[in-house]
Design a protein around this motif. Sequence first.
Motif, short mmCIF file in Angstrom:
data_model
loop_
_atom_site.label_atom_id
_atom_site.label_comp_id
_atom_site.label_asym_id
_atom_site.label_seq_id
_atom_site.Cartn_x
_atom_site.Cartn_y
_atom_site.Cartn_z
N ALA A 1 31.32 -15.26 106.90
CA ALA A 1 30.94 -15.59 108.28
C ALA A 1 30.38 -17.01 108.29
N LYS A 2 30.22 -17.53 109.51
CA LYS A 2 29.66 -18.89 109.62
C LYS A 2 28.24 -18.89 109.06
N ASN A 3 27.46 -17.88 109.44
CA ASN A 3 26.06 -17.79 109.01
C ASN A 3 25.63 -16.33 108.93
N LYS A 4 24.39 -16.15 108.47
CA LYS A 4 23.82 -14.81 108.25
C LYS A 4 23.90 -13.94 109.52
N LYS A 5 23.64 -14.58 110.67
CA LYS A 5 23.61 -13.83 111.94
C LYS A 5 24.94 -13.16 112.26
N THR B 1 28.81 -17.28 103.23
CA THR B 1 28.54 -17.89 104.53
C THR B 1 28.80 -19.40 104.43
N GLU B 2 29.27 -19.96 105.53
CA GLU B 2 29.61 -21.39 105.52
C GLU B 2 28.37 -22.26 105.32
N ASP B 3 27.21 -21.79 105.86
CA ASP B 3 25.99 -22.60 105.73
C ASP B 3 25.11 -22.15 104.57
N GLY B 4 25.54 -21.14 103.83
CA GLY B 4 24.77 -20.68 102.67
C GLY B 4 23.53 -19.86 103.04
N GLY C 1 23.29 -8.12 118.05
CA GLY C 1 23.23 -9.58 118.05
C GLY C 1 23.18 -9.99 119.51
N GLU C 2 23.02 -11.28 119.73
CA GLU C 2 22.91 -11.78 121.11
C GLU C 2 24.12 -11.37 121.96
N ASP C 3 25.31 -11.49 121.38
CA ASP C 3 26.53 -11.22 122.15
C ASP C 3 27.44 -10.20 121.47
N VAL C 4 26.87 -9.37 120.62
CA VAL C 4 27.66 -8.36 119.91
C VAL C 4 26.98 -7.00 120.04
N GLY D 1 33.77 -12.56 109.99
CA GLY D 1 33.03 -12.40 111.24
C GLY D 1 33.29 -11.06 111.91
N ILE D 2 33.69 -11.11 113.19
CA ILE D 2 33.92 -9.88 113.97
C ILE D 2 35.11 -9.10 113.41
N GLY D 3 35.90 -9.74 112.55
CA GLY D 3 37.01 -9.07 111.86
C GLY D 3 36.54 -7.90 110.99
N ILE D 4 35.24 -7.74 110.85
CA ILE D 4 34.72 -6.59 110.12
C ILE D 4 35.03 -5.28 110.85
#
Length: 249
Positions: A136-140, A158-161, A16-19, A114-117
């Motif tokens: 997570a907040k979203n798919k990403k 996901t929070e945004d579906g 991911g961008e920052d992971v 999220g990162i808790g995975i």
Amino acid sequence: MRGPQKAKVVEKSFIGEDVFILKLLQPFIAEECRPGQFVNVRCSPLYEPLLRRPLSIFDVDREKGEFSLLIRIVGKGTKLLSQHKEGDELDLLGPLGSAFPYNQYKNPLLIAGGIGIAPLYFLAKTVDHPTIIFGAKNKKELYTLEELREFATVLVFTEDGSEGEKGMATSKLHRLILKHDSVFACGPLGMLREVVRIAKEAEVPSFISLEERMACGFGACLGCAVKTIKGYKMLCKDGPVMRGEEVML
Ligand SMILES: Cc1cc2nc3c(=O)[nH]c(=O)nc-3n(C[C@H](O)[C@H](O)[C@H](O)COP(=O)(O)OP(=O)(O)OC[C@H]3O[C@@H](n4cnc5c(N)ncnc54)[C@H](O)[C@@H]3O)c2cc1C
Ligand code: FES
């Protein structure tokens, strides 16, 4: 615990961008570590930042003597770690802290936010027929979801579906928990509070991994005190996995 050890960077891959995932060669830690435990890592050979950074064991290959970390860049230390290259050496302490008591329960429900995975991926690989709720907040932000699906039943929120059901990781927990004899969770504090509340109502034991700030990582500095119904506990030594009902969240 042994003293500081060297680990060689075998592979670094951004997912991911920052992971990113950092795969390290360190046979002692790979052999000894259990899901929920962490390593305390010096982020740079220079003493800046001075303090080590705690990171959960994300995955292990005991045959090769390797283990991996799943890291989100949030500040100076994690940024420095992201700049390491294959062949570099890291200085780390571990394995540290408590593990999830997975061998005391037959049918745990795993919950990651999220990162808790990070610690729950290793846990899911360790238990038989794992079921994991991944929110997570979203798919990403559903890090390593496809890999996880290869060996676990994954219920996605996901929070945004944008993937799975729209909602929070805990949206259907009151119903899902009834098929399980324990709950093991890691994620944001709000999620953990809700997990503990619902588990208490259902009279199912919960175990949560907390990610508060730490310093020494082995009980010497008292820098990671957490309030529990049994008084203050050191997160690095008595945790990071703690009995949900005992922590005053
Ligand atoms: C037992 C344990 C296991 C962890 N496992 C992982 C993991 O597997 N993967 C991962 O990406 N992160 C994990 N963390 C969190 C990780 O340790 C911090 O993100 C890291 O120390 C931040 O260092 P930094 O120098 O990059 O950020 P800093 O410059 O120290 O801080 C940057 C920002 O992040 C916040 N922050 C720093 N530390 C924490 C923390 N522990 N919890 C919440 N916010 C924090 C700060 O308040 C600040 O806003 C874990 C923490 C603990 C205690
Ligand atoms: S981080 Fe030093 S006592 Fe826990």
